[in-house]
Write a protein that holds these residues in place. Structure first.
Motif, PDB file in Angstrom:
ATOM      1  N   ALA A  71       2.666  -2.965  -2.221  1.00 12.52           N
ATOM      2  CA  ALA A  71       3.634  -3.544  -3.153  1.00 12.52           C
ATOM      3  C   ALA A  71       3.431  -2.960  -4.552  1.00 12.52           C
ATOM      4  N   ASN A  73       2.659  -4.370  -7.222  1.00 17.32           N
ATOM      5  CA  ASN A  73       1.515  -4.967  -7.923  1.00 17.32           C
ATOM      6  C   ASN A  73       0.172  -4.455  -7.403  1.00 17.32           C
ATOM      7  N   SER A  75      -1.035  -4.807  -4.206  1.00 15.53           N
ATOM      8  CA  SER A  75      -1.524  -5.495  -3.008  1.00 15.53           C
ATOM      9  C   SER A  75      -0.870  -4.899  -1.765  1.00 15.53           C
ATOM     10  N   LYS A  77       1.272  -5.064   1.230  1.00 14.42           N
ATOM     11  CA  LYS A  77       2.412  -5.901   1.600  1.00 14.42           C
ATOM     12  C   LYS A  77       2.587  -5.989   3.114  1.00 14.42           C
ATOM     13  N   GLU A  78       2.344  -4.861   3.778  1.00 20.19           N
ATOM     14  CA  GLU A  78       2.637  -4.788   5.211  1.00 20.19           C
ATOM     15  C   GLU A  78       1.720  -3.770   5.873  1.00 20.19           C
ATOM     16  N   THR A 103      -1.242  -0.290  -9.824  1.00 15.78           N
ATOM     17  CA  THR A 103       0.134  -0.767  -9.882  1.00 15.78           C
ATOM     18  C   THR A 103       1.085   0.417 -10.043  1.00 15.78           C
ATOM     19  N   GLU A 107       7.243   0.463  -4.209  1.00 20.15           N
ATOM     20  CA  GLU A 107       6.346   0.420  -3.056  1.00 20.15           C
ATOM     21  C   GLU A 107       5.873   1.826  -2.684  1.00 20.15           C
TER      22      GLU A 107
END
Length: 120
Positions: A71, A73, A75, A77-78, A103, A107
């Motif tokens: 993501a 940020n 982190s 995400k998937e 960051t 994505e």
């Protein structure tokens, strides 16, 4: 050739084989060693996977390859499993979900490869 000399020859060959396997295990990859590739973002923190006890007991080694979407940020995400033994996959996915990346404005997608070896 007598039976005893045959047994000694087999025993010697077996000991040489065990020595080679032991050295390979000692010099092999670190359990849960991860390589990341294809990301345009730097990994800020990596969490190594917990080697599953059942895998250690049965001497399971292997590689788990994951596709990871990060993501903006930083982190994870998937995750998508590309390959690997099912016993090892959960440990790899759980670990990579704890990783943090720099960051960015959007994505990022890349691959991560975990190498599991119970000898280390």
């Amino acid at each position: 050739m007598s039976f005893q000399s045959s047994v000694r020859g087999v025993r010697s060959s077996f000991l040489v084989f065990l020595t080679i396997i032991s050295l390979a295990a000692a010099l092999g990859p670190v359990p849960g060693f991860a390589q990341d590739g294809g990301f345009d973002r730097k990994v800020k923190s990596k969490v190594p996977p917990a080697y599953p006890e059942i895998a250690r007991k049965i001497g399971l080694t292997g590689i788990v390859k994951l596709q990871v979407v990060v993501a903006p940020n930083g982190s994870v995400k998937e995750t998508k499993v590309i390959g690997g033994h099912p016993i090892l996959v959960t440990a790899a996915v759980d670990a990579v979900k704890k990783w943090r990346f720099d960051t960015a404005s959007g994505e990022s997608t890349g691959t991560v490869e975990f190498r599991f070896d119970p000898g280390n």
